[in-house]
Design a protein around this motif. Structure first.
Motif, PDB file in Angstrom:
ATOM      1  N   PRO A   2       0.799  -1.351  -0.274  1.00 16.28           N
ATOM      2  CA  PRO A   2       0.316  -0.062   0.030  1.00 16.28           C
ATOM      3  C   PRO A   2       0.613   1.284  -0.217  1.00 16.28           C
ATOM      4  O   PRO A   2       1.613   1.831   0.427  1.00 16.28           O
ATOM      5  N   ALA A   3       0.346   2.649  -0.749  1.00 14.97           N
ATOM      6  CA  ALA A   3       1.160   3.817  -0.559  1.00 14.97           C
ATOM      7  C   ALA A   3       1.171   3.444   0.927  1.00 14.97           C
ATOM      8  O   ALA A   3      -0.057   4.329   1.959  1.00 14.97           O
ATOM      9  N   GLY A   4       1.866   4.691   1.284  1.00 13.27           N
ATOM     10  CA  GLY A   4       2.588   4.398   2.266  1.00 13.27           C
ATOM     11  C   GLY A   4       2.922   3.428   3.409  1.00 13.27           C
ATOM     12  O   GLY A   4       3.320   4.227   4.865  1.00 13.27           O
ATOM     13  N   GLY A   5       3.125   2.811   2.549  1.00 11.92           N
ATOM     14  CA  GLY A   5       3.470   1.758   3.714  1.00 11.92           C
ATOM     15  C   GLY A   5       4.337   1.299   3.007  1.00 11.92           C
ATOM     16  O   GLY A   5       4.368  -0.726   2.744  1.00 11.92           O
ATOM     17  N   PRO A   6       5.946   1.091   3.320  1.00 17.96           N
ATOM     18  CA  PRO A   6       7.364   0.504   2.149  1.00 17.96           C
ATOM     19  C   PRO A   6       7.322  -0.525   2.815  1.00 17.96           C
ATOM     20  O   PRO A   6       7.034  -0.661   3.893  1.00 17.96           O
TER      21      PRO A   6
END
Length: 175
Positions: free
Chosen positions: A95-99
């Motif tokens: 997910p975006a923001g969850g590298p």
């Protein structure tokens, strides 16, 4: 198969997409080098200009406007071996923001000991942004590599982090 290309400006620089007649992304990146993208994606022939590839361009614009999930539903077609193709599918679930780290990515791809193979999946990904390899970081949280340059990777991660609500996004390993 006819391949089409379009280039548009983004805050991180010019972005070119190669698509097919069904509007699936075949390759994309922060470049204006269409022949280079064709080679990266192992596509024969030449690409024809298309002013509006429809869904992929709309998704890119929505992503840039802050709808980080807009790119998730765009069809992507790449050529790769069984593990690499599976790893690209796994990347689309980060997910975006969850590298994640390369180690975490390898584990999510079902081969925890195959960190180098996971890194190779990122390195051979021709569909940048739509297969978000920019969301994979080194174990120490540093950026690592990115075909389109570390400033672009930093911009993408910052863009995503700035759009995540504080209730969902607490801290970042790349700050």
């Amino acid at each position: 198969m006819t391949t089409y290309f379009t280039t548009t400006d983004t805050p991180a620089g010019p972005f070119t997409m190669l698509t097919d007649a069904d509007e699936a992304v075949l390759a994309s990146g922060w470049t204006t080098d269409v022949p280079g993208l064709m080679k990266l994606a192992k596509l024969p022939g030449e690409a024809r200009a298309k002013s509006d590839p429809g869904v992929p361009l709309k998704a890119l614009r929505s992503y840039l406007d802050g709808d980080l999930s807009a790119i998730d539903g765009v069809a992507v077609r790449q050529r790769g071996g069984e593990f690499i193709a599976h790893a690209w599918d796994v990347l689309r679930q980060v997910p975006a923001g969850g590298p994640v780290t390369y180690t975490e990515f390898a584990a999510r791809a079902g081969r925890p000991a195959a960190v180098r193979a996971a890194a190779m999946a990122c390195a051979t990904n021709a569909a940048a942004l739509f297969v978000p390899c920019h969301r994979v970081l080194r174990l120490d949280g540093t950026l690592g590599g990115f075909r389109w340059g570390l400033p672009v990777k930093r911009w993408l991660l910052d863009h995503e982090a700035s759009r995540i609500s504080l209730g969902t996004y607490v801290t970042s390993p790349y700050v």
